[in-house]
Design a protein around this motif. Structure first.
Motif, PDB file in Angstrom:
ATOM      1  N   LEU A 149      -5.221  -0.020  -3.361  1.00 38.26           N
ATOM      2  CA  LEU A 149      -3.873  -0.098  -2.817  1.00 38.26           C
ATOM      3  C   LEU A 149      -2.877   0.031  -3.956  1.00 38.26           C
ATOM      4  O   LEU A 149      -3.111  -0.453  -5.070  1.00 38.26           O
ATOM      5  CB  LEU A 149      -3.643  -1.386  -2.027  1.00 38.26           C
ATOM      6  CG  LEU A 149      -3.467  -2.724  -2.751  1.00 38.26           C
ATOM      7  CD1 LEU A 149      -2.014  -2.962  -3.145  1.00 38.26           C
ATOM      8  CD2 LEU A 149      -3.966  -3.866  -1.892  1.00 38.26           C
ATOM      9  N   LEU A 150      -1.782   0.694  -3.657  1.00 35.18           N
ATOM     10  CA  LEU A 150      -0.687   0.880  -4.595  1.00 35.18           C
ATOM     11  C   LEU A 150       0.587   0.366  -3.932  1.00 35.18           C
ATOM     12  O   LEU A 150       0.984   0.844  -2.869  1.00 35.18           O
ATOM     13  CB  LEU A 150      -0.537   2.359  -4.965  1.00 35.18           C
ATOM     14  CG  LEU A 150      -1.757   3.001  -5.632  1.00 35.18           C
ATOM     15  CD1 LEU A 150      -1.572   4.504  -5.744  1.00 35.18           C
ATOM     16  CD2 LEU A 150      -1.999   2.398  -7.015  1.00 35.18           C
ATOM     17  N   ASN A 151       1.195  -0.624  -4.550  1.00 37.91           N
ATOM     18  CA  ASN A 151       2.364  -1.296  -3.992  1.00 37.91           C
ATOM     19  C   ASN A 151       3.592  -0.938  -4.838  1.00 37.91           C
ATOM     20  O   ASN A 151       3.646  -1.257  -6.024  1.00 37.91           O
ATOM     21  CB  ASN A 151       2.122  -2.808  -4.010  1.00 37.91           C
ATOM     22  CG  ASN A 151       3.238  -3.595  -3.359  1.00 37.91           C
ATOM     23  OD1 ASN A 151       4.305  -3.074  -3.054  1.00 37.91           O
ATOM     24  ND2 ASN A 151       2.999  -4.875  -3.138  1.00 37.91           N
ATOM     25  N   PRO A 152       4.608  -0.300  -4.237  1.00 39.76           N
ATOM     26  CA  PRO A 152       5.783   0.106  -5.011  1.00 39.76           C
ATOM     27  C   PRO A 152       6.840  -0.971  -5.167  1.00 39.76           C
ATOM     28  O   PRO A 152       7.858  -0.759  -5.831  1.00 39.76           O
ATOM     29  CB  PRO A 152       6.338   1.273  -4.182  1.00 39.76           C
ATOM     30  CG  PRO A 152       6.032   0.865  -2.774  1.00 39.76           C
ATOM     31  CD  PRO A 152       4.695   0.146  -2.832  1.00 39.76           C
ATOM     32  N   LEU A 153       6.629  -2.146  -4.579  1.00 43.04           N
ATOM     33  CA  LEU A 153       7.689  -3.143  -4.444  1.00 43.04           C
ATOM     34  C   LEU A 153       8.299  -3.557  -5.777  1.00 43.04           C
ATOM     35  O   LEU A 153       9.506  -3.778  -5.881  1.00 43.04           O
ATOM     36  CB  LEU A 153       7.146  -4.373  -3.717  1.00 43.04           C
ATOM     37  CG  LEU A 153       8.171  -5.427  -3.292  1.00 43.04           C
ATOM     38  CD1 LEU A 153       9.147  -4.860  -2.278  1.00 43.04           C
ATOM     39  CD2 LEU A 153       7.470  -6.654  -2.713  1.00 43.04           C
ATOM     40  N   MET A 154       7.479  -3.677  -6.823  1.00 37.64           N
ATOM     41  CA  MET A 154       7.964  -4.178  -8.109  1.00 37.64           C
ATOM     42  C   MET A 154       8.266  -3.075  -9.124  1.00 37.64           C
ATOM     43  O   MET A 154       8.523  -3.346 -10.286  1.00 37.64           O
ATOM     44  CB  MET A 154       6.933  -5.128  -8.734  1.00 37.64           C
ATOM     45  CG  MET A 154       6.800  -6.473  -8.053  1.00 37.64           C
ATOM     46  SD  MET A 154       5.956  -6.396  -6.473  1.00 37.64           S
ATOM     47  CE  MET A 154       4.319  -5.867  -6.937  1.00 37.64           C
ATOM     48  N   LEU A 155       8.229  -1.807  -8.694  1.00 38.93           N
ATOM     49  CA  LEU A 155       8.256  -0.697  -9.637  1.00 38.93           C
ATOM     50  C   LEU A 155       9.591   0.028  -9.666  1.00 38.93           C
ATOM     51  O   LEU A 155      10.239   0.217  -8.634  1.00 38.93           O
ATOM     52  CB  LEU A 155       7.155   0.307  -9.294  1.00 38.93           C
ATOM     53  CG  LEU A 155       5.730  -0.231  -9.191  1.00 38.93           C
ATOM     54  CD1 LEU A 155       4.769   0.901  -8.896  1.00 38.93           C
ATOM     55  CD2 LEU A 155       5.325  -0.964 -10.460  1.00 38.93           C
ATOM     56  N   THR A 156       9.975   0.482 -10.853  1.00 40.32           N
ATOM     57  CA  THR A 156      11.085   1.418 -10.979  1.00 40.32           C
ATOM     58  C   THR A 156      10.553   2.822 -10.708  1.00 40.32           C
ATOM     59  O   THR A 156       9.336   3.053 -10.677  1.00 40.32           O
ATOM     60  CB  THR A 156      11.675   1.368 -12.389  1.00 40.32           C
ATOM     61  OG1 THR A 156      10.675   1.820 -13.322  1.00 40.32           O
ATOM     62  CG2 THR A 156      12.106  -0.044 -12.768  1.00 40.32           C
ATOM     63  N   SER A 157      11.464   3.772 -10.552  1.00 41.73           N
ATOM     64  CA  SER A 157      11.048   5.158 -10.336  1.00 41.73           C
ATOM     65  C   SER A 157      10.218   5.659 -11.508  1.00 41.73           C
ATOM     66  O   SER A 157       9.214   6.364 -11.332  1.00 41.73           O
ATOM     67  CB  SER A 157      12.279   6.042 -10.127  1.00 41.73           C
ATOM     68  OG  SER A 157      11.905   7.395  -9.970  1.00 41.73           O
ATOM     69  N   ARG A 158      10.622   5.306 -12.714  1.00 39.78           N
ATOM     70  CA  ARG A 158       9.877   5.715 -13.905  1.00 39.78           C
ATOM     71  C   ARG A 158       8.469   5.143 -13.889  1.00 39.78           C
ATOM     72  O   ARG A 158       7.490   5.824 -14.225  1.00 39.78           O
ATOM     73  CB  ARG A 158      10.622   5.260 -15.157  1.00 39.78           C
ATOM     74  CG  ARG A 158       9.880   5.532 -16.465  1.00 39.78           C
ATOM     75  CD  ARG A 158      10.729   5.118 -17.664  1.00 39.78           C
ATOM     76  NE  ARG A 158       9.948   5.184 -18.896  1.00 39.78           N
ATOM     77  CZ  ARG A 158       9.191   4.199 -19.353  1.00 39.78           C
ATOM     78  NH1 ARG A 158       9.113   3.043 -18.678  1.00 39.78           N
ATOM     79  NH2 ARG A 158       8.508   4.328 -20.482  1.00 39.78           N
ATOM     80  N   GLN A 159       8.328   3.882 -13.483  1.00 41.08           N
ATOM     81  CA  GLN A 159       7.011   3.252 -13.450  1.00 41.08           C
ATOM     82  C   GLN A 159       6.113   3.867 -12.387  1.00 41.08           C
ATOM     83  O   GLN A 159       4.898   3.946 -12.574  1.00 41.08           O
ATOM     84  CB  GLN A 159       7.164   1.749 -13.222  1.00 41.08           C
ATOM     85  CG  GLN A 159       7.727   1.014 -14.428  1.00 41.08           C
ATOM     86  CD  GLN A 159       8.032  -0.440 -14.132  1.00 41.08           C
ATOM     87  OE1 GLN A 159       8.352  -0.808 -12.992  1.00 41.08           O
ATOM     88  NE2 GLN A 159       7.949  -1.278 -15.150  1.00 41.08           N
ATOM     89  N   VAL A 160       6.694   4.328 -11.278  1.00 41.59           N
ATOM     90  CA  VAL A 160       5.896   5.024 -10.266  1.00 41.59           C
ATOM     91  C   VAL A 160       5.239   6.248 -10.891  1.00 41.59           C
ATOM     92  O   VAL A 160       4.044   6.515 -10.682  1.00 41.59           O
ATOM     93  CB  VAL A 160       6.774   5.428  -9.061  1.00 41.59           C
ATOM     94  CG1 VAL A 160       6.006   6.370  -8.124  1.00 41.59           C
ATOM     95  CG2 VAL A 160       7.228   4.190  -8.295  1.00 41.59           C
ATOM     96  N   GLY A 161       5.990   6.992 -11.700  1.00 39.02           N
ATOM     97  CA  GLY A 161       5.429   8.155 -12.387  1.00 39.02           C
ATOM     98  C   GLY A 161       4.332   7.776 -13.358  1.00 39.02           C
ATOM     99  O   GLY A 161       3.303   8.463 -13.459  1.00 39.02           O
TER     100      GLY A 161
END
Length: 374
Positions: A339-351
């Motif tokens: 699972l990948l959770n975007p809740l705590m991430l910035t756009s840069r961190q998603v990359g």
């Protein structure tokens, strides 16, 4: 030299969840500013508690609010409030209790956090069965002159529990308060007033999760008479709740976080999370994951999206280990999916997460090929 270098502490990107062991979420800059400001002065802690609580209550449409050192600490303070009521003698005797010492919980909601209620000396009484809710009559008959409160855990056992509205109606008719544990129940933002609007006397939230306040902070929102008891028996009062001490820095840091959380555009936040999930899912498909899907609910019923993918070879556990060597936490599920959770991430961190996933999958493929040759 920064503190990471000085102490040899590793940094991680959290693409899994706001677990306490990972440091929950990262604080908002406004919280850090407020904490730094108040840290330079001595204050009357009772005044800080009361005024930050009143401000948060106004922001969240509640009668009153009490700031704790976390949701578990909030459970303990609420437990002390219902056991002691207005008796100083009763409070200072805790964990030795009088006849009114029982807190009722539906058996399906039994979980490790109910120990925070029992820490005051309260006796936990479970009603119903693990796989189905008690009847209204069962709950009514469980409430006796020994009952101090009914506790309700919003997520635990939710499919085998009476609805909160019914529990509140029965408990109040029998003259006992209802404590709600809603530690991780944000978003949506309206949960900050929904449970108390349904009649809960005290509703408890973690400050260090989606609110993004200090990790060691929490909120009790609710009716003024019960929040006044929390203020009276909670720290800095000596006694069984002393270990729930909340610093002036944590209180104003949480106030700033709540204010910022309520001011944000929730629709825009949700759209950003959906875009992050779409990016995760393109990466998963590009890496050959055999099944890729999205769920619109967080791990304890919150309203936000998460992406999942079934690992095409090797194990999800091994992939999570490889991602951790890249400085990233992801979830490994029992069905061999991640699972990948975007809740705590910035756009840069998603990359960064997407690139690390590609790298880790290549490494796992090399391991598979090597093992296949042996």
């Amino acid at each position: 030299m920064n503190i990471f270098e000085e102490l040899g502490i590793h940094r991680y990107i959290n693409a899994q969840d706001t677990f306490t062991k990972y440091g929950a979420s990262c604080m908002r800059p406004c919280s850090l500013r407020a904490m730094q400001e108040i840290s330079r002065s001595c204050v009357d802690l009772d005044e800080v508690q009361r005024k930050t609580g009143d401000a948060i209550a106004s922001l969240t449409r509640n009668e009153a609010a009490y700031l704790t050192n976390g949701a578990a600490g909030g459970l303990t303070v609420c437990s002390a409030a219902v056991l002691a009521l207005d008796s100083e003698e009763a409070y200072h005797a805790l964990p030795e209790t009088g006849a009114r010492c029982e807190i009722i919980i539906q058996r399906a909601q039994r979980n490790q956090y109910d120990r925070s209620l029992a820490a005051t000396g309260a006796k936990i009484v479970y009603v119903g069965e693990g796989d189905k809710p008690p009847s209204r009559r069962e709950l009514e008959e469980a409430i006796t002159e020994r009952t101090a409160a009914v506790a309700y855990f919003i997520y635990h056992g939710r499919d085998a529990s009476l609805p909160l509205e019914e529990v509140v109606e029965i408990a109040h008719r029998c003259g006992v308060p209802v404590i709600v544990d809603a530690a991780a129940q944000n978003p949506p933002v309206e949960n900050l007033w929904r449970f108390t609007a349904l009649g809960a006397d005290m509703a408890i939230f973690s400050g260090g999760k989606t609110l993004r306040g200090p990790q060691d902070s929490g909120l009790v929102l609710g009716k003024r008479e019960w929040i006044e008891r929390c203020r009276r028996w909670g720290p800095p009062m000596d006694g069984v709740c002393r270990g729930c001490k909340t610093s002036r820095e944590a209180m104003v840091g949480l106030y700033a976080a709540v204010k910022a959380y309520l001011a944000q555009d929730e629709t825009a936040v949700q759209c950003a999370l959906e875009r992050a999930c779409a990016r995760f899912e393109r990466t998963l498909r590009g890496c050959g994951f055999t099944r890729v899907w999205r769920e619109q609910e967080g791990p304890v019923g919150q309203s936000f999206p998460r992406s999942f993918g079934t690992v095409p070879f090797g194990s999800a556990v091994r992939l999570a280990q490889l991602m951790r060597t890249c400085g990233i936490y992801i979830g490994a599920q029992e069905d061999n999916s991640i699972l990948l959770n975007p809740l705590m991430l910035t756009s840069r961190q998603v990359g960064i997460v997407c690139e690390a996933l590609k790298q880790s999958m290549r490494e796992m493929k090399r391991e598979e090929n090597k093992n296949g040759c042996n």
